[in-house]
Scaffold this motif. Structure first.
Motif, PDB file in Angstrom:
ATOM      1  N   GLU A   1     -46.808 -24.189  15.247  1.00 38.82           N
ATOM      2  CA  GLU A   1     -47.393 -22.845  15.099  1.00 38.82           C
ATOM      3  C   GLU A   1     -47.192 -22.015  16.370  1.00 38.82           C
ATOM      4  OE1 GLU A   1     -48.769 -21.243  12.431  1.00 38.82           O
ATOM      5  OE2 GLU A   1     -47.921 -22.961  11.374  1.00 38.82           O
ATOM      6  N   GLY A   2     -47.272 -22.633  17.522  1.00 41.92           N
ATOM      7  CA  GLY A   2     -47.038 -21.914  18.772  1.00 41.92           C
ATOM      8  C   GLY A   2     -45.620 -21.397  18.877  1.00 41.92           C
ATOM      9  N   ARG A   3     -44.641 -22.226  18.487  1.00 44.38           N
ATOM     10  CA  ARG A   3     -43.250 -21.770  18.497  1.00 44.38           C
ATOM     11  C   ARG A   3     -43.026 -20.657  17.490  1.00 44.38           C
ATOM     12  NH1 ARG A   3     -39.808 -25.207  16.597  1.00 44.38           N
ATOM     13  NH2 ARG A   3     -41.250 -26.816  15.999  1.00 44.38           N
ATOM     14  N   ARG A   4     -43.691 -20.768  16.331  1.00 46.51           N
ATOM     15  CA  ARG A   4     -43.525 -19.752  15.295  1.00 46.51           C
ATOM     16  C   ARG A   4     -44.102 -18.415  15.744  1.00 46.51           C
ATOM     17  NH1 ARG A   4     -46.305 -17.470  11.344  1.00 46.51           N
ATOM     18  NH2 ARG A   4     -48.149 -18.732  11.719  1.00 46.51           N
ATOM     19  N   LEU A   5     -45.300 -18.435  16.318  1.00 44.96           N
ATOM     20  CA  LEU A   5     -45.944 -17.188  16.726  1.00 44.96           C
ATOM     21  C   LEU A   5     -45.333 -16.599  17.994  1.00 44.96           C
ATOM     22  CD1 LEU A   5     -49.674 -18.134  16.087  1.00 44.96           C
ATOM     23  CD2 LEU A   5     -48.257 -16.567  14.761  1.00 44.96           C
ATOM     24  N   THR A   6     -44.961 -17.420  18.945  1.00 40.81           N
ATOM     25  CA  THR A   6     -44.471 -16.922  20.220  1.00 40.81           C
ATOM     26  C   THR A   6     -42.994 -16.543  20.175  1.00 40.81           C
ATOM     27  OG1 THR A   6     -46.063 -18.362  21.321  1.00 40.81           O
ATOM     28  CG2 THR A   6     -44.311 -17.442  22.677  1.00 40.81           C
ATOM     29  N   PHE A   7     -42.169 -17.421  19.625  1.00 34.76           N
ATOM     30  CA  PHE A   7     -40.724 -17.217  19.666  1.00 34.76           C
ATOM     31  C   PHE A   7     -40.125 -16.878  18.305  1.00 34.76           C
ATOM     32  CE2 PHE A   7     -41.717 -20.458  22.946  1.00 34.76           C
ATOM     33  CZ  PHE A   7     -41.471 -19.666  24.051  1.00 34.76           C
ATOM     34  N   ASN A   8     -40.952 -16.739  17.282  1.00 34.49           N
ATOM     35  CA  ASN A   8     -40.495 -16.469  15.914  1.00 34.49           C
ATOM     36  C   ASN A   8     -39.518 -17.552  15.456  1.00 34.49           C
ATOM     37  OD1 ASN A   8     -40.577 -15.102  13.520  1.00 34.49           O
ATOM     38  ND2 ASN A   8     -39.007 -13.617  14.096  1.00 34.49           N
ATOM     39  N   ASP A   9     -39.811 -18.791  15.838  1.00 36.06           N
ATOM     40  CA  ASP A   9     -38.976 -19.947  15.489  1.00 36.06           C
ATOM     41  C   ASP A   9     -39.649 -20.681  14.343  1.00 36.06           C
ATOM     42  OD1 ASP A   9     -37.307 -22.104  15.376  1.00 36.06           O
ATOM     43  OD2 ASP A   9     -37.968 -22.992  17.259  1.00 36.06           O
ATOM     44  N   GLY A  10     -39.100 -20.562  13.154  1.00 39.72           N
ATOM     45  CA  GLY A  10     -39.706 -21.164  11.974  1.00 39.72           C
ATOM     46  C   GLY A  10     -39.174 -22.541  11.633  1.00 39.72           C
ATOM     47  N   SER A  11     -38.439 -23.164  12.541  1.00 41.91           N
ATOM     48  CA  SER A  11     -37.880 -24.480  12.240  1.00 41.91           C
ATOM     49  C   SER A  11     -38.981 -25.544  12.262  1.00 41.91           C
ATOM     50  CB  SER A  11     -36.785 -24.835  13.247  1.00 41.91           C
ATOM     51  OG  SER A  11     -37.314 -24.922  14.541  1.00 41.91           O
ATOM     52  N   PRO A  12     -38.888 -26.517  11.368  1.00 41.54           N
ATOM     53  CA  PRO A  12     -39.902 -27.579  11.340  1.00 41.54           C
ATOM     54  C   PRO A  12     -39.753 -28.520  12.530  1.00 41.54           C
ATOM     55  CG  PRO A  12     -38.172 -28.038   9.764  1.00 41.54           C
ATOM     56  CD  PRO A  12     -37.893 -26.680  10.321  1.00 41.54           C
ATOM     57  N   PRO A  13     -40.830 -29.233  12.895  1.00 45.97           N
ATOM     58  CA  PRO A  13     -40.728 -30.150  14.031  1.00 45.97           C
ATOM     59  C   PRO A  13     -39.726 -31.281  13.801  1.00 45.97           C
ATOM     60  CG  PRO A  13     -43.011 -29.933  13.307  1.00 45.97           C
ATOM     61  CD  PRO A  13     -42.168 -29.160  12.375  1.00 45.97           C
ATOM     62  N   PHE A  14     -39.622 -31.743  12.559  1.00 41.93           N
ATOM     63  CA  PHE A  14     -38.678 -32.802  12.199  1.00 41.93           C
ATOM     64  C   PHE A  14     -37.925 -32.361  10.958  1.00 41.93           C
ATOM     65  CE2 PHE A  14     -42.459 -34.915  13.908  1.00 41.93           C
ATOM     66  CZ  PHE A  14     -41.905 -35.572  14.992  1.00 41.93           C
ATOM     67  N   GLU A  15     -36.611 -32.604  10.932  1.00 36.81           N
ATOM     68  CA  GLU A  15     -35.848 -32.344   9.722  1.00 36.81           C
ATOM     69  C   GLU A  15     -34.702 -33.346   9.620  1.00 36.81           C
ATOM     70  OE1 GLU A  15     -33.872 -28.521   9.503  1.00 36.81           O
ATOM     71  OE2 GLU A  15     -33.804 -28.410  11.680  1.00 36.81           O
ATOM     72  N   VAL A  16     -34.402 -33.721   8.398  1.00 35.09           N
ATOM     73  CA  VAL A  16     -33.324 -34.674   8.138  1.00 35.09           C
ATOM     74  C   VAL A  16     -32.097 -33.876   7.718  1.00 35.09           C
ATOM     75  CG1 VAL A  16     -32.576 -36.631   6.750  1.00 35.09           C
ATOM     76  CG2 VAL A  16     -34.951 -36.456   7.449  1.00 35.09           C
ATOM     77  N   LEU A  17     -30.992 -34.104   8.416  1.00 35.74           N
ATOM     78  CA  LEU A  17     -29.735 -33.430   8.124  1.00 35.74           C
ATOM     79  C   LEU A  17     -28.770 -34.446   7.530  1.00 35.74           C
ATOM     80  CD1 LEU A  17     -29.406 -31.534  11.512  1.00 35.74           C
ATOM     81  CD2 LEU A  17     -30.316 -30.647   9.377  1.00 35.74           C
ATOM     82  N   TYR A  18     -28.150 -34.072   6.410  1.00 36.78           N
ATOM     83  CA  TYR A  18     -27.226 -34.964   5.721  1.00 36.78           C
ATOM     84  C   TYR A  18     -25.794 -34.542   6.017  1.00 36.78           C
ATOM     85  CZ  TYR A  18     -31.331 -36.447   3.152  1.00 36.78           C
ATOM     86  OH  TYR A  18     -32.569 -36.933   2.827  1.00 36.78           O
ATOM     87  N   GLY A  19     -24.951 -35.512   6.382  1.00 39.36           N
ATOM     88  CA  GLY A  19     -23.540 -35.256   6.643  1.00 39.36           C
ATOM     89  C   GLY A  19     -22.713 -35.450   5.390  1.00 39.36           C
ATOM     90  N   LEU A  20     -21.494 -34.952   5.414  1.00 42.57           N
ATOM     91  CA  LEU A  20     -20.607 -35.075   4.262  1.00 42.57           C
ATOM     92  C   LEU A  20     -20.135 -36.508   4.047  1.00 42.57           C
ATOM     93  CD1 LEU A  20     -18.432 -31.867   4.752  1.00 42.57           C
ATOM     94  CD2 LEU A  20     -20.301 -32.240   3.133  1.00 42.57           C
ATOM     95  N   ASN A  21     -20.138 -37.318   5.091  1.00 43.32           N
ATOM     96  CA  ASN A  21     -19.648 -38.690   4.980  1.00 43.32           C
ATOM     97  C   ASN A  21     -20.754 -39.681   4.608  1.00 43.32           C
ATOM     98  OD1 ASN A  21     -21.004 -38.465   7.361  1.00 43.32           O
ATOM     99  ND2 ASN A  21     -19.391 -39.347   8.638  1.00 43.32           N
ATOM    100  N   GLY A  22     -21.908 -39.195   4.149  1.00 47.81           N
ATOM    101  CA  GLY A  22     -22.984 -40.077   3.722  1.00 47.81           C
ATOM    102  C   GLY A  22     -23.953 -40.476   4.813  1.00 47.81           C
ATOM    103  N   THR A  23     -23.806 -39.918   5.985  1.00 53.45           N
ATOM    104  CA  THR A  23     -24.735 -40.238   7.068  1.00 53.45           C
ATOM    105  C   THR A  23     -25.892 -39.246   7.078  1.00 53.45           C
ATOM    106  OG1 THR A  23     -23.536 -38.869   8.653  1.00 53.45           O
ATOM    107  CG2 THR A  23     -22.890 -41.190   8.495  1.00 53.45           C
ATOM    108  N   ALA A  24     -26.949 -39.639   7.741  1.00 52.25           N
ATOM    109  CA  ALA A  24     -28.110 -38.767   7.887  1.00 52.25           C
ATOM    110  C   ALA A  24     -28.572 -38.831   9.340  1.00 52.25           C
ATOM    111  CB  ALA A  24     -29.230 -39.202   6.956  1.00 52.25           C
ATOM    112  N   SER A  25     -29.057 -37.708   9.822  1.00 52.93           N
ATOM    113  CA  SER A  25     -29.585 -37.677  11.179  1.00 52.93           C
ATOM    114  C   SER A  25     -30.925 -36.959  11.167  1.00 52.93           C
ATOM    115  CB  SER A  25     -28.610 -36.992  12.141  1.00 52.93           C
ATOM    116  OG  SER A  25     -28.394 -35.659  11.744  1.00 52.93           O
TER     117      SER A  25
END
Length: 92
Positions: A33-57
């Motif tokens: 919430e501090g990042r969202r209000l101060t820097f207008n950064d709406g990204s979640p604290p944790f997110e899973v990113l999927y790659g095209l080759n079947g990997t996840a980070s």
């Protein structure tokens, strides 16, 4: 078995664990919430990113860390459990 759950040690350990989890959830919520209000950064604290080759980070955005970790094995375990229990999930 009833004596185990009514023992003082179990109750103290259980409530301390719950309090620590609530503290961690609160810390990440305040950071987000501090990042969202101060820097207008709406990204979640944790997110899973999927790659095209079947990997996840796992990307950790909390506390301006911005690091990525290999998360392929936990994602594959989750997909196996979801397939076994017939839980709808978005992935192969």
């Amino acid at each position: 078995m009833r004596g185990l759950f009514s023992s003082r040690t179990f109750r103290i350990s259980f409530f301390l664990t719950v309090l620590v989890l609530l503290l961690l959830i609160g810390i990440f919520t305040v950071d987000s919430e501090g990042r969202r209000l101060t820097f207008n950064d709406g990204s979640p604290p944790f997110e899973v990113l999927y790659g095209l080759n079947g990997t996840a980070s796992l990307r950790v955005n909390a506390f301006s860390w911005g690091r990525e970790f290999d998360f392929t094995f936990p994602v594959r375990v989750w997909h196996f459990i979801a397939d076994f229990l017939c839980i709808p999930h978005g992935g192969a």
